[in-house]
Design an enzyme around this catalytic site. Structure first.
Site: not given
Ligand code: FUB
Length: 530
Positions: A249, A417
């Site tokens: 991320d 997301e």
């Molecule tokens: O790293 C945890 C979660 O996985 C993140 O918040 C999302 O965007 C995905 O990458």
């Protein structure tokens, strides 16, 4: 022509090339001598006039006075000593070794992908290292640069097959470069969207060879000397660029000290999904080659309102205003994470240390992955999302409270997301991972983007900007640094496991109309496992 005559002619030709080309120029010390080692693509097999149109010849023309580029290509050759036509045994190799080079480009590997040769692929790294060494040890101590093979569109999988090039030969080439600490130029990406320039599917024509020469020329101009002992791919650190931790991320920002900072979440071993993710690290660079790990900046134990059991410190972001760095992170406040997700805020006067949690954004919907976009007028916007919803709103001047309720972002297609918003030439871009499932039913998110004339939309969907890596998640940020644009993202190249991820970056290019070209991932060694 009988065999003896053919051999005399070929030795004569090599002698001419090694001593200065057809003009038989004497070797002047003021010249930079460049030797191009390779196979039929180096020879210029499908160019109009190989003597003038092969990529070494075109590179020579581009570099002009002061450079002498020699072509030691020999059609059909392999890097593998056990290959069906090893370069090692050719007169061109001997002539290249005798050519007093200052720079050597090694472009072998395409022929190694043939069925007859690929069975020895385990030996490619060793053979490549030995060939690199044979040039590095020359009295001229040349700078050796290795090229990944050009794309192949050849349909017969027994022949030069792109699948093997991408999964095996390119990663082995990069591995050899890494062991020998030499530079790599990624030539695969130069023509992989240009099948029209390889009429037989394998050999670039004159224009394709020009594009290869252009990349080599641009590289030599940008890096007249090798930076130092680091191995680089296209003048940048290899992917993944952080290898001592599992990281995910990446949120990239350039702060006023002129460095590029990456705020990343941290996958911990052993993983249980993303549940145990518990802390954040910051990394920075000033040359895209050397990265400094500033260490851990926050963990769940420092979040007073956070979930008792910790964990769930997911994708963060950071913003700067009036001397303060604001670090935003998603974290639940309840054991059952459900709808207890909050956007936490920690602040510091420094970009990569001393962060203290000061609370969370009251009234933000219970979603993950905060992104803060600072517009040119100083107005900050906040985004978060998940489960198909992407929300956005304005932050107050204090950066810690909403100006009003966050709203659903309209016009996105298949949003999952990981929102990221950036601006270029007056256009707002919102990028995000999708819910892509491949033909085998496995989830491999891709990244898409949409544009708008306003930071809160409505958005016009534009397309994919990053194809799937080997991770089930994707998450990225886009930033401009020293005149180039970059996409940061993660893959699972180091671990081969979806929840032990590693951060990467690659250059991002815009078309004239502002649309984004699909980003080429430089080191796709993970494909071997996919
Ligand atoms: O790293 C945890 C979660 O996985 C993140 O918040 C999302 O965007 C995905 O990458």
């Amino acid at each position: 022509m009988n065999q003896a005559k053919t051999r005399i002619w070929s030795l004569l030709l090599i002698a001419i090339l090694a001593t200065g080309g057809l003009s038989a120029r004497p070797h002047k010390k003021t010249e930079v001598r460049i030797s191009c080692v390779g196979a039929s693509i180096t020879e210029g097999a499908m160019t109009t006039h190989p003597i003038t149109d092969s990529y070494p010849a075109q590179l020579g023309k581009m570099l002009g006075k002061g450079y002498h580029v020699m072509n030691f290509g020999k059609g059909g050759c392999t890097m593998l000593r056990k290959g069906d036509f090893p370069y090692w045994e050719r007169d061109e190799y001997k002539a290249a070794l005798a050519s007093n080079p200052d720079i050597v480009f090694i472009d072998l590997g395409g022929n190694d992908s043939k069925a007859v040769n690929r069975t020895y692929m385990e030996e490619f790294v060793k053979d490549a290292c030995e060939m690199i060494t044979s040039f590095k040890q020359l009295p001229t101590k040349p700078r050796v640069i290795i090229l990944t093979p050009v794309v192949s569109f050849y349909p017969d999988s027994n022949g030069i097959w792109d699948d093997v090039i991408q999964r095996k030969v390119s990663p082995a080439t990069i591995e050899a470069a890494s062991r020998m600490k030499i530079e790599v130029l990624d030539m695969h990406s130069v023509l992989n969207r240009h099948p029209e320039l390889l009429s037989d599917g394998i050999h670039p024509n004159t224009e394709g060879s020009r594009m290869m020469a252009q990349k080599m020329y641009d590289y030599l101009k940008a890096f007249p000397q090798k930076a130092d002992d680091e191995m680089t791919v296209d003048g940048m650190s290899n992917n993944p660029f952080i290898t001592h931790l599992y990281t995910a991320d990446p949120s990239a920002h350039v702060w006023k000290d002129g460095r590029l900072y990456v705020y990343a979440s941290h996958d911990l071993f052993p993983p249980r999904g993303c549940d145990f993710m518990d802390r954040y690290h910051v990394f920075s660079t000033d040359d895209m080659i050397h990265w400094k790990d500033h260490g851990e900046i926050l963990n769940s134990g420092q979040v007073p309102w956070g979930r008792r059991e910790g964990g769930y410190m997911w994708a963060p972001d950071c913003a700067y205003k009036n001397g303060t760095y604001y670090f935003y992170f998603p974290h639940p406040s309840e054991t059952r994470t459900g709808n207890s997700w909050k956007i936490g805020i920690a602040t510091s006067r420094k970009p990569a240390s001393d962060f203290t949690v000061i609370g969370y954004i009251e009234g933000a919907p219970s979603y993950i992955d905060p992104c803060i976009f600072m517009d040119d007028d100083g107005q900050a916007y906040i985004y978060n999302g998940g489960g198909g919803h992407c929300m956005g709103g304005k932050l107050k001047e204090n950066m810690t409270a909403l100006e009003g309720p966050m709203e659903e972002m309209k016009g996105l297609k298949d949003f999952h997301e990981g929102t990221w918003v950036h601006k270029r030439n007056g256009i707002y871009y919102l990028s995000y991972p999708d819910n892509y499932v491949n033909e085998k039913g496995k989830q491999y998110n891709r990244m898409h983007y949409a544009i708008s004339s306003s930071p809160l939309g409505p958005w016009e969907y534009k397309g994919i900007l990053l194809e799937a890596t080997d991770c089930d998640t994707s998450h990225g940020s886009i930033v401009e640094y020293k005149g180039e644009w970059y996409l940061f993202y993660h893959n699972c190249a180091l671990s081969g496991r979806g929840n032990l991820r590693s951060i990467c970056f690659d250059k991002l290019y815009y078309n004239e109309d502002g649309s984004i070209q699909i980003v080429e991932q430089r080191n796709k060694s993970f494909l071997e496992r996919r």
